[in-house]
Design a protein around this motif. Structure first.
Motif, PDB file in Angstrom:
ATOM      1  N   GLN A   1      39.346  26.336  34.419  1.00 51.75           N
ATOM      2  CA  GLN A   1      39.919  26.568  33.119  1.00 51.75           C
ATOM      3  C   GLN A   1      39.307  27.704  32.482  1.00 51.75           C
ATOM      4  OE1 GLN A   1      39.372  22.689  31.333  1.00 51.75           O
ATOM      5  NE2 GLN A   1      41.202  22.092  31.402  1.00 51.75           N
ATOM      6  N   ARG A   2      38.090  27.822  32.466  1.00 50.98           N
ATOM      7  CA  ARG A   2      37.407  28.926  31.745  1.00 50.98           C
ATOM      8  C   ARG A   2      37.779  30.231  32.265  1.00 50.98           C
ATOM      9  NH1 ARG A   2      31.195  29.511  30.168  1.00 50.98           N
ATOM     10  NH2 ARG A   2      31.364  30.854  28.687  1.00 50.98           N
ATOM     11  N   ARG A   3      37.921  30.322  33.572  1.00 53.74           N
ATOM     12  CA  ARG A   3      38.227  31.759  34.392  1.00 53.74           C
ATOM     13  C   ARG A   3      39.668  31.793  33.952  1.00 53.74           C
ATOM     14  NH1 ARG A   3      37.255  30.789  39.599  1.00 53.74           N
ATOM     15  NH2 ARG A   3      39.487  29.860  39.958  1.00 53.74           N
ATOM     16  N   ASP A   4      40.609  30.648  33.896  1.00 49.72           N
ATOM     17  CA  ASP A   4      41.955  31.244  33.482  1.00 49.72           C
ATOM     18  C   ASP A   4      42.019  31.410  31.898  1.00 49.72           C
ATOM     19  OD1 ASP A   4      42.855  30.236  35.898  1.00 49.72           O
ATOM     20  OD2 ASP A   4      43.453  28.509  35.401  1.00 49.72           O
ATOM     21  N   TRP A   5      41.341  30.958  31.074  1.00 47.93           N
ATOM     22  CA  TRP A   5      41.272  31.422  29.598  1.00 47.93           C
ATOM     23  C   TRP A   5      40.618  32.748  29.477  1.00 47.93           C
ATOM     24  CZ3 TRP A   5      36.931  32.466  26.431  1.00 47.93           C
ATOM     25  CH2 TRP A   5      37.462  32.596  25.177  1.00 47.93           C
TER      26      TRP A   5
ATOM     27  N   ILE B   1      41.842  38.507  28.568  1.00 47.24           N
ATOM     28  CA  ILE B   1      41.991  39.869  29.092  1.00 47.24           C
ATOM     29  C   ILE B   1      43.380  40.781  28.838  1.00 47.24           C
ATOM     30  CG2 ILE B   1      41.542  41.412  30.908  1.00 47.24           C
ATOM     31  CD1 ILE B   1      39.464  39.451  31.870  1.00 47.24           C
ATOM     32  N   GLU B   2      44.293  39.921  29.210  1.00 42.90           N
ATOM     33  CA  GLU B   2      45.705  40.184  29.283  1.00 42.90           C
ATOM     34  C   GLU B   2      46.163  40.406  27.744  1.00 42.90           C
ATOM     35  OE1 GLU B   2      47.479  41.602  31.688  1.00 42.90           O
ATOM     36  OE2 GLU B   2      45.557  41.310  32.820  1.00 42.90           O
ATOM     37  N   GLN B   3      45.597  39.545  26.890  1.00 41.41           N
ATOM     38  CA  GLN B   3      46.067  39.828  25.453  1.00 41.41           C
ATOM     39  C   GLN B   3      45.367  40.919  24.864  1.00 41.41           C
ATOM     40  OE1 GLN B   3      44.563  36.141  23.458  1.00 41.41           O
ATOM     41  NE2 GLN B   3      46.319  34.876  23.963  1.00 41.41           N
ATOM     42  N   GLY B   4      44.286  41.273  25.245  1.00 45.35           N
ATOM     43  CA  GLY B   4      43.606  42.543  24.812  1.00 45.35           C
ATOM     44  C   GLY B   4      44.377  43.712  25.381  1.00 45.35           C
TER      45      GLY B   4
ATOM     46  N   LEU C   1      36.824  44.380  33.539  1.00 49.55           N
ATOM     47  CA  LEU C   1      36.816  43.079  33.173  1.00 49.55           C
ATOM     48  C   LEU C   1      37.411  42.378  34.179  1.00 49.55           C
ATOM     49  CD1 LEU C   1      37.551  43.211  29.344  1.00 49.55           C
ATOM     50  CD2 LEU C   1      35.243  42.655  30.287  1.00 49.55           C
ATOM     51  N   ARG C   2      38.501  42.591  34.933  1.00 47.00           N
ATOM     52  CA  ARG C   2      39.211  42.058  35.915  1.00 47.00           C
ATOM     53  C   ARG C   2      38.242  41.954  37.321  1.00 47.00           C
ATOM     54  NH1 ARG C   2      43.807  44.025  33.467  1.00 47.00           N
ATOM     55  NH2 ARG C   2      43.909  45.931  34.701  1.00 47.00           N
ATOM     56  N   LYS C   3      37.627  42.961  37.284  1.00 46.38           N
ATOM     57  CA  LYS C   3      36.764  43.085  38.566  1.00 46.38           C
ATOM     58  C   LYS C   3      35.726  41.966  38.543  1.00 46.38           C
ATOM     59  CE  LYS C   3      33.433  45.580  41.124  1.00 46.38           C
ATOM     60  NZ  LYS C   3      32.405  44.695  41.241  1.00 46.38           N
ATOM     61  N   GLU C   4      35.096  41.813  37.040  1.00 50.63           N
ATOM     62  CA  GLU C   4      34.074  40.817  36.875  1.00 50.63           C
ATOM     63  C   GLU C   4      34.640  39.404  37.226  1.00 50.63           C
ATOM     64  OE1 GLU C   4      30.735  40.355  33.322  1.00 50.63           O
ATOM     65  OE2 GLU C   4      32.642  40.954  32.784  1.00 50.63           O
ATOM     66  N   GLN C   5      35.801  39.055  36.814  1.00 49.94           N
ATOM     67  CA  GLN C   5      36.573  37.756  37.167  1.00 49.94           C
ATOM     68  C   GLN C   5      36.796  37.520  38.543  1.00 49.94           C
ATOM     69  OE1 GLN C   5      37.374  35.539  34.752  1.00 49.94           O
ATOM     70  NE2 GLN C   5      36.190  37.037  33.309  1.00 49.94           N
ATOM     71  N   ARG C   6      37.041  38.627  39.205  1.00 47.65           N
ATOM     72  CA  ARG C   6      37.206  38.572  40.738  1.00 47.65           C
ATOM     73  C   ARG C   6      35.731  38.116  41.423  1.00 47.65           C
ATOM     74  NH1 ARG C   6      40.306  42.941  40.308  1.00 47.65           N
ATOM     75  NH2 ARG C   6      38.777  44.188  40.956  1.00 47.65           N
TER      76      ARG C   6
ATOM     77  N   THR D   1      22.193  24.059  40.604  1.00 50.92           N
ATOM     78  CA  THR D   1      21.955  25.451  40.495  1.00 50.92           C
ATOM     79  C   THR D   1      23.166  26.354  40.905  1.00 50.92           C
ATOM     80  OG1 THR D   1      19.938  24.805  41.478  1.00 50.92           O
ATOM     81  CG2 THR D   1      20.591  27.257  41.510  1.00 50.92           C
ATOM     82  N   GLU D   2      24.313  26.206  41.526  1.00 53.55           N
ATOM     83  CA  GLU D   2      25.347  26.949  41.933  1.00 53.55           C
ATOM     84  C   GLU D   2      26.304  26.836  40.349  1.00 53.55           C
ATOM     85  OE1 GLU D   2      25.487  26.369  46.536  1.00 53.55           O
ATOM     86  OE2 GLU D   2      26.936  25.390  45.190  1.00 53.55           O
ATOM     87  N   ARG D   3      26.334  25.533  39.718  1.00 51.40           N
ATOM     88  CA  ARG D   3      27.072  25.737  38.605  1.00 51.40           C
ATOM     89  C   ARG D   3      26.466  26.140  37.503  1.00 51.40           C
ATOM     90  NH1 ARG D   3      27.977  19.959  40.112  1.00 51.40           N
ATOM     91  NH2 ARG D   3      25.971  19.569  38.885  1.00 51.40           N
ATOM     92  N   ARG D   4      25.233  26.306  37.279  1.00 48.63           N
ATOM     93  CA  ARG D   4      24.400  27.022  36.336  1.00 48.63           C
ATOM     94  C   ARG D   4      24.735  28.622  36.568  1.00 48.63           C
ATOM     95  NH1 ARG D   4      19.204  25.900  37.514  1.00 48.63           N
ATOM     96  NH2 ARG D   4      19.717  23.935  36.618  1.00 48.63           N
ATOM     97  N   THR D   5      24.449  28.984  37.872  1.00 44.10           N
ATOM     98  CA  THR D   5      24.797  30.451  37.938  1.00 44.10           C
ATOM     99  C   THR D   5      26.237  30.822  37.735  1.00 44.10           C
ATOM    100  OG1 THR D   5      23.412  30.355  39.982  1.00 44.10           O
ATOM    101  CG2 THR D   5      24.943  31.948  40.083  1.00 44.10           C
ATOM    102  N   LEU D   6      27.322  29.924  38.109  1.00 42.67           N
ATOM    103  CA  LEU D   6      28.771  30.146  37.558  1.00 42.67           C
ATOM    104  C   LEU D   6      28.888  30.279  36.127  1.00 42.67           C
ATOM    105  CD1 LEU D   6      30.651  28.118  40.189  1.00 42.67           C
ATOM    106  CD2 LEU D   6      30.431  30.687  40.083  1.00 42.67           C
ATOM    107  N   THR D   7      28.317  29.367  35.448  1.00 42.50           N
ATOM    108  CA  THR D   7      28.312  29.183  33.916  1.00 42.50           C
ATOM    109  C   THR D   7      27.584  30.363  33.387  1.00 42.50           C
ATOM    110  OG1 THR D   7      28.208  26.895  34.099  1.00 42.50           O
ATOM    111  CG2 THR D   7      27.625  27.942  32.052  1.00 42.50           C
ATOM    112  N   GLN D   8      26.498  31.017  33.822  1.00 46.19           N
ATOM    113  CA  GLN D   8      26.002  32.178  33.386  1.00 46.19           C
ATOM    114  C   GLN D   8      26.719  33.389  33.695  1.00 46.19           C
ATOM    115  OE1 GLN D   8      22.165  32.192  35.374  1.00 46.19           O
ATOM    116  NE2 GLN D   8      21.232  30.681  33.870  1.00 46.19           N
ATOM    117  N   MET D   9      27.377  33.432  34.701  1.00 46.51           N
ATOM    118  CA  MET D   9      28.290  34.524  35.033  1.00 46.51           C
ATOM    119  C   MET D   9      29.630  34.478  33.904  1.00 46.51           C
ATOM    120  SD  MET D   9      28.353  34.508  39.153  1.00 46.51           S
ATOM    121  CE  MET D   9      29.247  36.162  39.303  1.00 46.51           C
ATOM    122  N   GLN D  10      29.920  33.428  34.027  1.00 47.59           N
ATOM    123  CA  GLN D  10      31.110  33.138  32.961  1.00 47.59           C
ATOM    124  C   GLN D  10      30.838  33.474  31.280  1.00 47.59           C
ATOM    125  OE1 GLN D  10      32.830  29.402  33.812  1.00 47.59           O
ATOM    126  NE2 GLN D  10      34.669  30.420  34.874  1.00 47.59           N
ATOM    127  N   ASN D  11      29.669  33.211  31.159  1.00 47.26           N
ATOM    128  CA  ASN D  11      29.037  33.421  29.799  1.00 47.26           C
ATOM    129  C   ASN D  11      28.838  35.002  29.562  1.00 47.26           C
ATOM    130  OD1 ASN D  11      28.889  30.939  28.975  1.00 47.26           O
ATOM    131  ND2 ASN D  11      26.697  30.774  29.315  1.00 47.26           N
TER     132      ASN D  11
END
Length: 110
Positions: free
Chosen positions: A26-30, A35-38, A52-57, A75-85
């Motif tokens: 959900q967060r990745r979609d948001w 990005i598209e709104q911007g 920004l799209r490369k970062e999402q990929r 640990t993997e969830r934490r890593t993904l959360t940090q990347m999304q932050n």
């Protein structure tokens, strides 16, 4: 009685794993929508959008690599959360910097 307790315990253990994966998606979609709104309103330029799209990929690629075994560890969830932050911070920074597409120029690219 023991069977019911075991099934209930298994369900309680599985729910957080499914919920966290759903939240990551959900967060990745948001973030992609932001990005598209911007891009549409001109606050994110073409080059900024590419970055920004490369970062999402990269986040999606990392998530799929982590999910190859069928689940995400803490640990993997934490890593993904940090990347999304970090991605959320970058989106916010790019939308609020002084670089803008001129209003008379058409929107180029995706």
């Amino acid at each position: 009685m023991i069977r019911t307790a075991t099934l209930t315990l298994a369900a309680l253990i599985a729910i957080p794993a499914v919920a966290s994966a759903h939240t990551i998606d959900q967060r990745r979609d948001w973030q992609a929508e932001k990005i598209e709104q911007g891009r549409k309103d001109g606050s994110i330029t073409w080059r900024e959008g590419i970055k920004l799209r490369k970062e999402q990929r990269d986040i999606a690629r990392t998530e799929s690599t982590f999910k190859e075994k069928g689940y995400l560890t803490k640990t993997e969830r934490r890593t993904l959360t940090q990347m999304q932050n970090k991605a959320a911070h970058n989106i916010r920074a790019e939308k609020n910097d002084s670089w803008r597409r001129w209003w008379l120029l058409p929107r180029v690219g995706r």
